[in-house]
Scaffold this motif. Structure first.
Motif, PDB file in Angstrom:
ATOM      1  N   PRO A  53       0.805  -1.236   0.000  1.00 16.80           N
ATOM      2  CA  PRO A  53       0.000   0.000   0.000  1.00 16.80           C
ATOM      3  C   PRO A  53       0.827   1.269   0.000  1.00 16.80           C
ATOM      4  CG  PRO A  53      -0.871  -1.593   1.575  1.00 16.80           C
ATOM      5  CD  PRO A  53       0.424  -2.144   1.098  1.00 16.80           C
ATOM      6  N   GLN A  54       1.977   1.275   0.644  1.00 11.04           N
ATOM      7  CA  GLN A  54       2.765   2.507   0.716  1.00 11.04           C
ATOM      8  C   GLN A  54       3.382   2.897  -0.625  1.00 11.04           C
ATOM      9  OE1 GLN A  54       3.170  -0.241   2.525  1.00 11.04           O
ATOM     10  NE2 GLN A  54       5.325  -0.667   3.006  1.00 11.04           N
ATOM     11  N   PHE A  55       3.354   1.989  -1.604  1.00 10.83           N
ATOM     12  CA  PHE A  55       3.887   2.297  -2.927  1.00 10.83           C
ATOM     13  C   PHE A  55       2.781   2.575  -3.948  1.00 10.83           C
ATOM     14  CE2 PHE A  55       7.416  -0.641  -1.421  1.00 10.83           C
ATOM     15  CZ  PHE A  55       8.230   0.413  -1.052  1.00 10.83           C
ATOM     16  N   GLN A  56       1.538   2.625  -3.524  1.00 10.58           N
ATOM     17  CA  GLN A  56       0.418   2.794  -4.441  1.00 10.58           C
ATOM     18  C   GLN A  56       0.075   4.274  -4.653  1.00 10.58           C
ATOM     19  OE1 GLN A  56      -1.189   0.198  -6.199  1.00 10.58           O
ATOM     20  NE2 GLN A  56       0.704  -0.750  -5.445  1.00 10.58           N
ATOM     21  N   ILE A  57      -0.155   4.654  -5.908  1.00  9.02           N
ATOM     22  CA  ILE A  57      -0.647   5.989  -6.264  1.00  9.02           C
ATOM     23  C   ILE A  57      -2.136   5.856  -6.581  1.00  9.02           C
ATOM     24  CG2 ILE A  57      -0.481   7.891  -7.911  1.00  9.02           C
ATOM     25  CD1 ILE A  57       2.415   7.146  -8.361  1.00  9.02           C
ATOM     26  N   THR A  58      -2.940   6.553  -5.829  1.00  6.09           N
ATOM     27  CA  THR A  58      -4.396   6.418  -5.970  1.00  6.09           C
ATOM     28  C   THR A  58      -5.057   7.637  -6.607  1.00  6.09           C
ATOM     29  OG1 THR A  58      -4.671   7.236  -3.700  1.00  6.09           O
ATOM     30  CG2 THR A  58      -4.532   4.841  -4.011  1.00  6.09           C
ATOM     31  N   VAL A  68       5.882  12.265  -6.086  1.00  3.03           N
ATOM     32  CA  VAL A  68       4.947  11.322  -5.465  1.00  3.03           C
ATOM     33  C   VAL A  68       4.950  11.587  -3.969  1.00  3.03           C
ATOM     34  CG1 VAL A  68       4.384   8.905  -5.068  1.00  3.03           C
ATOM     35  CG2 VAL A  68       5.388   9.612  -7.254  1.00  3.03           C
ATOM     36  N   LEU A  69       3.783  11.876  -3.425  1.00  2.00           N
ATOM     37  CA  LEU A  69       3.658  12.137  -1.995  1.00  2.00           C
ATOM     38  C   LEU A  69       3.440  10.835  -1.242  1.00  2.00           C
ATOM     39  CD1 LEU A  69       1.336  15.293  -2.132  1.00  2.00           C
ATOM     40  CD2 LEU A  69       3.838  15.188  -2.182  1.00  2.00           C
ATOM     41  N   THR A  70       3.785  10.868   0.036  1.00  2.00           N
ATOM     42  CA  THR A  70       3.632   9.661   0.854  1.00  2.00           C
ATOM     43  C   THR A  70       2.169   9.276   1.055  1.00  2.00           C
ATOM     44  OG1 THR A  70       3.723  11.055   2.845  1.00  2.00           O
ATOM     45  CG2 THR A  70       5.788  10.080   2.078  1.00  2.00           C
ATOM     46  N   SER A  71       1.281  10.201   0.797  1.00  2.00           N
ATOM     47  CA  SER A  71      -0.149   9.911   0.949  1.00  2.00           C
ATOM     48  C   SER A  71      -0.736   9.177  -0.252  1.00  2.00           C
ATOM     49  CB  SER A  71      -0.923  11.222   1.167  1.00  2.00           C
ATOM     50  OG  SER A  71      -0.702  12.121   0.087  1.00  2.00           O
ATOM     51  N   GLY A  72       0.107   8.799  -1.219  1.00  2.00           N
ATOM     52  CA  GLY A  72      -0.388   8.093  -2.388  1.00  2.00           C
ATOM     53  C   GLY A  72      -0.921   9.016  -3.469  1.00  2.00           C
ATOM     54  N   VAL A  73      -0.453  10.252  -3.504  1.00  2.00           N
ATOM     55  CA  VAL A  73      -0.905  11.245  -4.471  1.00  2.00           C
ATOM     56  C   VAL A  73       0.254  11.597  -5.399  1.00  2.00           C
ATOM     57  CG1 VAL A  73      -1.815  13.581  -4.813  1.00  2.00           C
ATOM     58  CG2 VAL A  73      -2.632  12.170  -2.906  1.00  2.00           C
ATOM     59  N   LEU A  74      -0.016  11.588  -6.696  1.00  2.00           N
ATOM     60  CA  LEU A  74       0.948  12.080  -7.679  1.00  2.00           C
ATOM     61  C   LEU A  74       0.655  13.564  -7.894  1.00  2.00           C
ATOM     62  CD1 LEU A  74       3.217  11.443  -9.712  1.00  2.00           C
ATOM     63  CD2 LEU A  74       1.428  11.051 -11.418  1.00  2.00           C
ATOM     64  N   GLU A  75       1.530  14.411  -7.359  1.00  2.00           N
ATOM     65  CA  GLU A  75       1.325  15.852  -7.436  1.00  2.00           C
ATOM     66  C   GLU A  75       2.062  16.421  -8.648  1.00  2.00           C
ATOM     67  OE1 GLU A  75       1.405  19.159  -4.066  1.00  2.00           O
ATOM     68  OE2 GLU A  75       3.417  18.767  -4.823  1.00  2.00           O
ATOM     69  N   ILE A  76       1.320  17.146  -9.477  1.00  2.00           N
ATOM     70  CA  ILE A  76       1.885  17.795 -10.665  1.00  2.00           C
ATOM     71  C   ILE A  76       1.623  19.292 -10.526  1.00  2.00           C
ATOM     72  CG2 ILE A  76       1.893  17.923 -13.175  1.00  2.00           C
ATOM     73  CD1 ILE A  76       0.730  15.128 -13.251  1.00  2.00           C
ATOM     74  N   ALA A 126      -1.663   3.105  -9.623  1.00  2.00           N
ATOM     75  CA  ALA A 126      -0.347   2.844 -10.196  1.00  2.00           C
ATOM     76  C   ALA A 126       0.664   2.683  -9.070  1.00  2.00           C
ATOM     77  CB  ALA A 126       0.073   3.982 -11.122  1.00  2.00           C
ATOM     78  N   ASN A 127       1.784   2.093  -9.396  1.00  2.00           N
ATOM     79  CA  ASN A 127       2.839   1.895  -8.408  1.00  2.00           C
ATOM     80  C   ASN A 127       3.895   2.977  -8.572  1.00  2.00           C
ATOM     81  OD1 ASN A 127       5.657   0.463  -7.662  1.00  2.00           O
ATOM     82  ND2 ASN A 127       4.007  -0.314  -6.360  1.00  2.00           N
ATOM     83  N   SER A 128       4.290   3.575  -7.468  1.00  3.99           N
ATOM     84  CA  SER A 128       5.261   4.666  -7.526  1.00  3.99           C
ATOM     85  C   SER A 128       6.625   4.209  -8.018  1.00  3.99           C
ATOM     86  CB  SER A 128       5.398   5.312  -6.138  1.00  3.99           C
ATOM     87  OG  SER A 128       5.851   4.361  -5.188  1.00  3.99           O
TER      88      SER A 128
END
Length: 299
Positions: A82-87, A139-147, A112-114
């Protein structure tokens, strides 16, 4: 019979052996004294032999597939944690339309996987959008891909043969619009080559600020110079060189003498030494009438 002397007995023996090694043996000995050669012989060759033997054994018993399958299973177990998942994908501080374009350009299918997402490639795809000047992806630790993207700010509307386009201050494409009415807040430029002189056009619009309510736009003529178009079909033709000074002179005339409140259709300033005013048909008739009346009074 006389016995042989000791010297004569010794002289019958064969030649004494040279204790020095041969040249080949000497060279081989020197090579063996090198640390790299000794390590290669003592460690490298046995290790290579063991590796080849192990690989042959694995291939013989069809265990290679099991090793690969075990590695893939271990890798899958790691990347699916779970800690490597981008949601989700977050695109802050931009317009809603651009945010949707960025999410599409990022080309990341969720979840997706970070470890599998190449942030550099995502950044390159986002920066390829005309409306994006620069972008930062993480990639944030909360599972968010920030652009985070710096959006290009449209400065003018450019009308050309290819359609209606929004350009920034540097003349870079920002977006296309289907109608001028979409951005009535922006000044209008037209003509081929106008996109390469957006900075000059903005300076001319600023100089024409006293006529702002009447300005309709700038037209690039022959890819060399500008025409400032006003309402009521009136035009100020600017020279190729130093158009800003010529426009300042025209604005001063309008402010002081209200030239464009009269029947003037064209103010031609292409030759600064000889400005020309062109009148409308009604203006020409009125001018002829006034001249005839003045001539009659003089007679």
């Amino acid at each position: 019979m006389r016995p042989l002397s000791a010297g004569r007995r010794g002289s019958r023996r064969g030649p004494r052996r040279d204790p020095a090694p041969s040249r080949l043996r000497y060279r081989l000995n020197r090579i063996w004294l090198r640390p790299g050669v000794r390590r290669a012989v003592n460690i490298g060759i046995p290790s290579l032999a063991a590796l080849l033997a192990g690989w042959t054994l694995i291939a013989q018993f069809d265990a290679r597939e099991r090793v690969v399958a075990g590695y893939e299973a271990l890798r899958e177990a790691v990347v699916r944690r779970p800690q490597f998942q981008i949601t989700s994908i977050d695109v802050p501080d931009v317009s809603a339309d651009l945010a949707e374009q960025i999410r599409t350009a990022a080309f990341v299918s969720l979840p997706a996987n970070s470890l599998e997402v190449d942030v550099a490639s995502v950044r390159d795809r986002v920066e390829a959008l005309g409306a994006v000047e620069r972008a930062r992806v993480r990639v944030l630790t909360s599972g968010v891909l920030e652009i985070r993207a710096i959006e290009r700010v449209a400065a003018v509307v450019w009308r050309s043969d290819q359609g209606i386009t929004l350009l920034d201050q540097g003349g870079t494409w920002v977006a296309e619009v289907d109608s001028r009415l979409r951005r009535v807040d922006l000044p209008l430029i037209a003509g081929n080559g106008a996109d390469g002189h957006v900075g000059e056009a903005l300076a001319l619009f600023a100089e024409a600020a006293p006529l702002r309510e009447r300005v309709r736009g700038l037209v690039r003529v022959g890819e060399r110079r500008w025409d400032l178009v006003l309402d009521r079909g009136q035009t100020i033709r600017l020279p190729e060189r130093d158009p800003l000074a010529a426009l300042g002179h025209a604005v001063a005339l309008e402010t002081g003498q209200r030239v464009f409140a009269r029947e003037v259709t064209v103010m031609d300033l292409r030759d600064p030494r000889r400005p020309i005013l062109r009148l409308s048909p009604y203006g020409k008739e009125e001018l002829a009438r006034i001249r005839a009346q003045a001539a009659g009074e003089d007679a």
